[in-house]
Design a protein around this motif. Structure first.
Motif, PDB file in Angstrom:
ATOM      1  N   LYS A 191       7.820 -10.820   1.389  1.00  7.81           N
ATOM      2  CA  LYS A 191       6.693 -10.847   0.556  1.00  7.81           C
ATOM      3  C   LYS A 191       5.691 -11.454   1.068  1.00  7.81           C
ATOM      4  O   LYS A 191       5.521 -12.608   1.506  1.00  7.81           O
ATOM      5  CB  LYS A 191       7.113 -11.481  -0.684  1.00  7.81           C
ATOM      6  CG  LYS A 191       6.051 -11.577  -1.749  1.00  7.81           C
ATOM      7  CD  LYS A 191       6.612 -12.532  -2.972  1.00  7.81           C
ATOM      8  CE  LYS A 191       5.380 -12.897  -4.096  1.00  7.81           C
ATOM      9  NZ  LYS A 191       5.878 -13.891  -5.044  1.00  7.81           N
ATOM     10  N   LEU A 192       4.485 -10.627   1.264  1.00  8.78           N
ATOM     11  CA  LEU A 192       3.232 -11.265   1.738  1.00  8.78           C
ATOM     12  C   LEU A 192       2.181 -11.260   1.019  1.00  8.78           C
ATOM     13  O   LEU A 192       2.131 -10.644  -0.031  1.00  8.78           O
ATOM     14  CB  LEU A 192       3.085 -10.268   3.250  1.00  8.78           C
ATOM     15  CG  LEU A 192       4.145  -9.990   4.094  1.00  8.78           C
ATOM     16  CD1 LEU A 192       3.805  -9.306   5.277  1.00  8.78           C
ATOM     17  CD2 LEU A 192       4.556 -11.406   4.523  1.00  8.78           C
ATOM     18  N   SER A 193       1.153 -11.734   1.468  1.00  2.00           N
ATOM     19  CA  SER A 193      -0.010 -11.939   0.561  1.00  2.00           C
ATOM     20  C   SER A 193      -0.841 -10.547   0.200  1.00  2.00           C
ATOM     21  O   SER A 193      -1.110  -9.999   1.283  1.00  2.00           O
ATOM     22  CB  SER A 193      -1.037 -12.989   1.365  1.00  2.00           C
ATOM     23  OG  SER A 193      -2.425 -12.943   0.611  1.00  2.00           O
ATOM     24  N   PRO A 194      -1.274 -10.160  -0.931  1.00  2.85           N
ATOM     25  CA  PRO A 194      -1.915  -8.941  -1.217  1.00  2.85           C
ATOM     26  C   PRO A 194      -3.197  -8.948  -0.547  1.00  2.85           C
ATOM     27  O   PRO A 194      -3.920  -8.134  -0.600  1.00  2.85           O
ATOM     28  CB  PRO A 194      -1.901  -9.052  -2.802  1.00  2.85           C
ATOM     29  CG  PRO A 194      -1.808 -10.506  -3.102  1.00  2.85           C
ATOM     30  CD  PRO A 194      -0.905 -11.131  -2.008  1.00  2.85           C
ATOM     31  N   MET A 195      -3.655  -9.994   0.005  1.00  2.00           N
ATOM     32  CA  MET A 195      -5.034 -10.173   0.611  1.00  2.00           C
ATOM     33  C   MET A 195      -4.879  -9.346   2.060  1.00  2.00           C
ATOM     34  O   MET A 195      -6.076  -9.266   2.761  1.00  2.00           O
ATOM     35  CB  MET A 195      -5.741 -11.456   0.717  1.00  2.00           C
ATOM     36  CG  MET A 195      -5.697 -12.350  -0.805  1.00  2.00           C
ATOM     37  SD  MET A 195      -7.073 -11.264  -1.545  1.00  2.00           S
ATOM     38  CE  MET A 195      -8.566 -11.752  -0.667  1.00  2.00           C
ATOM     39  N   LEU A 196      -3.811  -9.549   2.637  1.00  2.00           N
ATOM     40  CA  LEU A 196      -3.427  -8.914   4.039  1.00  2.00           C
ATOM     41  C   LEU A 196      -4.114  -7.647   4.146  1.00  2.00           C
ATOM     42  O   LEU A 196      -4.125  -6.778   3.302  1.00  2.00           O
ATOM     43  CB  LEU A 196      -2.235  -9.192   4.618  1.00  2.00           C
ATOM     44  CG  LEU A 196      -1.601 -10.545   4.708  1.00  2.00           C
ATOM     45  CD1 LEU A 196      -0.041 -10.505   5.118  1.00  2.00           C
ATOM     46  CD2 LEU A 196      -2.610 -11.337   5.725  1.00  2.00           C
ATOM     47  N   ASP A 197      -4.640  -7.180   5.352  1.00  7.05           N
ATOM     48  CA  ASP A 197      -4.940  -5.904   5.596  1.00  7.05           C
ATOM     49  C   ASP A 197      -3.644  -5.144   6.160  1.00  7.05           C
ATOM     50  O   ASP A 197      -2.846  -5.568   7.085  1.00  7.05           O
ATOM     51  CB  ASP A 197      -5.640  -5.817   7.121  1.00  7.05           C
ATOM     52  CG  ASP A 197      -6.253  -4.465   7.312  1.00  7.05           C
ATOM     53  OD1 ASP A 197      -5.498  -3.832   8.315  1.00  7.05           O
ATOM     54  OD2 ASP A 197      -7.009  -3.975   6.702  1.00  7.05           O
ATOM     55  N   ILE A 198      -3.411  -4.129   5.323  1.00  2.00           N
ATOM     56  CA  ILE A 198      -1.968  -3.494   5.712  1.00  2.00           C
ATOM     57  C   ILE A 198      -1.748  -3.122   7.074  1.00  2.00           C
ATOM     58  O   ILE A 198      -0.468  -3.014   7.641  1.00  2.00           O
ATOM     59  CB  ILE A 198      -1.570  -2.394   4.633  1.00  2.00           C
ATOM     60  CG1 ILE A 198      -1.592  -3.093   3.086  1.00  2.00           C
ATOM     61  CG2 ILE A 198      -0.272  -1.591   4.908  1.00  2.00           C
ATOM     62  CD1 ILE A 198      -1.503  -2.177   2.263  1.00  2.00           C
ATOM     63  N   ARG A 199      -2.645  -2.243   7.690  1.00  3.38           N
ATOM     64  CA  ARG A 199      -2.682  -1.770   8.924  1.00  3.38           C
ATOM     65  C   ARG A 199      -2.457  -2.748  10.089  1.00  3.38           C
ATOM     66  O   ARG A 199      -1.738  -2.484  10.971  1.00  3.38           O
ATOM     67  CB  ARG A 199      -3.832  -0.582   9.038  1.00  3.38           C
ATOM     68  CG  ARG A 199      -3.987   0.386   8.175  1.00  3.38           C
ATOM     69  CD  ARG A 199      -2.773   1.443   8.014  1.00  3.38           C
ATOM     70  NE  ARG A 199      -2.567   2.078   9.179  1.00  3.38           N
ATOM     71  CZ  ARG A 199      -3.162   3.366   9.524  1.00  3.38           C
ATOM     72  NH1 ARG A 199      -3.708   3.942   8.539  1.00  3.38           N
ATOM     73  NH2 ARG A 199      -3.034   3.834  10.398  1.00  3.38           N
ATOM     74  N   HIS A 200      -3.257  -3.599   9.903  1.00  2.29           N
ATOM     75  CA  HIS A 200      -3.175  -4.838  10.676  1.00  2.29           C
ATOM     76  C   HIS A 200      -1.908  -5.572  10.700  1.00  2.29           C
ATOM     77  O   HIS A 200      -1.310  -5.760  11.750  1.00  2.29           O
ATOM     78  CB  HIS A 200      -4.369  -5.795  10.706  1.00  2.29           C
ATOM     79  CG  HIS A 200      -4.302  -7.157  11.745  1.00  2.29           C
ATOM     80  ND1 HIS A 200      -4.649  -7.002  12.914  1.00  2.29           N
ATOM     81  CD2 HIS A 200      -4.158  -8.277  11.169  1.00  2.29           C
ATOM     82  CE1 HIS A 200      -4.429  -8.105  13.414  1.00  2.29           C
ATOM     83  NE2 HIS A 200      -4.154  -8.945  12.511  1.00  2.29           N
ATOM     84  N   THR A 201      -1.383  -5.665   9.675  1.00  9.09           N
ATOM     85  CA  THR A 201      -0.235  -6.461   9.289  1.00  9.09           C
ATOM     86  C   THR A 201       1.073  -5.384   9.990  1.00  9.09           C
ATOM     87  O   THR A 201       1.855  -5.887  10.588  1.00  9.09           O
ATOM     88  CB  THR A 201       0.115  -6.785   8.018  1.00  9.09           C
ATOM     89  OG1 THR A 201      -0.843  -7.399   7.302  1.00  9.09           O
ATOM     90  CG2 THR A 201       1.549  -7.515   7.764  1.00  9.09           C
ATOM     91  N   LEU A 202       0.836  -4.233   9.804  1.00  7.10           N
ATOM     92  CA  LEU A 202       2.026  -3.146  10.429  1.00  7.10           C
ATOM     93  C   LEU A 202       2.024  -3.324  11.621  1.00  7.10           C
ATOM     94  O   LEU A 202       3.086  -3.108  12.372  1.00  7.10           O
ATOM     95  CB  LEU A 202       1.660  -1.779   9.754  1.00  7.10           C
ATOM     96  CG  LEU A 202       2.654  -0.732  10.327  1.00  7.10           C
ATOM     97  CD1 LEU A 202       3.857  -1.053   9.512  1.00  7.10           C
ATOM     98  CD2 LEU A 202       2.080   0.702   9.742  1.00  7.10           C
ATOM     99  N   ALA A 203       0.811  -3.420  12.601  1.00  8.53           N
ATOM    100  CA  ALA A 203       0.948  -3.704  13.945  1.00  8.53           C
ATOM    101  C   ALA A 203       1.697  -4.935  14.419  1.00  8.53           C
ATOM    102  O   ALA A 203       2.240  -5.001  15.587  1.00  8.53           O
ATOM    103  CB  ALA A 203      -0.514  -3.667  14.336  1.00  8.53           C
TER     104      ALA A 203
END
Length: 390
Positions: A191-203
């Motif tokens: 469970k991560l912050s909804p503020m995160l950039d999804i594509r960056h986090t995926l990398a």
């Protein structure tokens, strides 16, 4: 103490603390903390709020915990796993709901007060399949029994309790600990912050097989990454879900490769109906696929507002009937307040923020009218007056 909390559960907490001298036999400070926590979870955790026997370690813990709705959604992420370990247990809400779907849950929490309170609550809730470890997540991995799945919600507070957002700044650092977790269990739910950039986090988390973007009443609440052993740099399935105020669910699933391959369908003018995708779709970035699947057209490649002549009641978001389209110019700014004295105002791909535009046009907030300021194909700036479609 419980009777005092029950009698004052609707009181103003600050006023109650100032009146502590009237209750010499009561720990008013402790009671006020419990009351503040209960006031916060009202509607968020209705069954826990209704149980007068439960305690809360702090108001902050109540603010940060999952809601009953999102905790129930996370139960869906379990398949046939029997043993789950919650590495960052907190108040214990997620552990409790996971225990309803698994054979056994291991609850891990490093804060002593939070740990003791959660274990107390589990007993009051008649939960007999949760075992607790008062320890840091890193220190317990070689001590706990074999698990089928790890669940982790890294703490998003840094020095001085300041809020942090970068994944590497959270504790524990998931980018660092994930390989070890996948060595010990085939699946990890984060469970991560909804503020995160999804594509960056995926990398940063290449083992991700699924992403769940969860919104409640059109507010993005949770970002869930599911990582699996053996998955490397794939194209995860993204699940967008929005729980609506009437108890419904809006679902939209897609792959980023499909979004990239889809052509943008743009309309040159605003038609009879205007559509705004829900918060989960906007967060996930399914802009072109939304238009393709529902047969609507975008107003501009970057506006993320859609239009059609026929009302599509199944569209996953807000639907409006257009009343008028104004060209954005000085004359509009001078006169709109007389025609529309009150309206809900939003800006999409527009040079002014909503607050800046409201100051300029002097339209009061609220009411049944909606104003969308946006940019059309050809870069024309317009303001669309509409009302919610029936």
């Amino acid at each position: 103490m419980f009777s005092f909390i029950r009698a004052h559960v609707a009181d103003d907490v600050a006023h109650l603390l100032l009146s502590a001298g009237r209750y010499p036999d009561v720990d008013v400070s402790f009671a006020a903390e419990q009351i503040a926590a209960r006031q916060h979870i009202r509607g968020k955790l209705p069954h826990w709020e209704a149980d007068e026997r439960l305690l809360f370690p702090s108001r902050t813990a109540a603010e940060q915990c999952s809601s009953e709705l999102t905790a129930c959604y996370k139960q869906r992420l379990l398949e046939d796993e029997r043993y789950l370990c919650d590495l960052t247990g907190g108040l214990g809400v997620d552990s409790y709901f996971f225990s309803r779907r698994t054979l056994h849950v291991t609850y891990v929490e490093c804060d002593r007060v939070c740990f003791d309170t959660a274990m107390y609550n589990f007993e009051r809730l008649n939960v007999d399949n949760i075992a607790g470890y008062h320890a840091d997540a890193r220190d317990v991995l070689d001590k706990i029994p074999r698990q089928d799945v790890f669940y982790i919600d890294p703490a998003r507070r840094g020095a001085g309790n300041a809020r942090v957002f970068a994944l590497q700044d959270c504790r524990p650092d998931l980018t660092e600990i994930l390989p070890e977790l996948l060595r010990l269990a085939p699946k990890v739910i984060a469970k991560l912050s909804p503020m995160l950039d999804i594509r960056h986090t995926l990398a940063l988390l290449p083992a991700t097989s699924e992403i769940h973007v969860v919104s409640v009443r059109n507010e993005c609440r949770e970002l869930l990454f599911v990582a699996r052993r053996g998955t490397e740099n794939g194209d995860p399935l993204v699940h967008c879900v929005n729980f609506t105020s009437d108890g419904g669910e809006q679902m939209f699933d897609f792959h980023y490769q499909d979004e990239q391959k889809t052509e943008t369908h743009i309309c040159s003018q605003v038609q009879t109906y205007l559509y705004e995708p829900n918060a989960s779709i906007l967060k996930a970035g399914a802009y072109k696929l939304t238009a393709k699947r529902y047969g609507v057209a975008k107003l501009h490649a970057s506006s993320h507002l859609y239009t059609s002549d026929k009302c599509l009641h199944t569209f996953p978001g807000r639907i409006f009937r257009v009343e008028r389209v104004f060209a954005f110019n000085n004359a509009f700014c001078r006169t709109i307040a007389r025609a529309v004295p009150q309206a809900n105002l939003s800006t999409r791909n527009f040079p002014l923020t909503a607050s800046e535009l409201r100051k300029r046009i002097r339209v009061a907030d609220g009411g049944d009218s909606y104003l969308f300021a946006t940019t059309l194909t050809g870069n024309g700036k317009v303001v669309i007056l509409c009302r919610k479609a029936e």
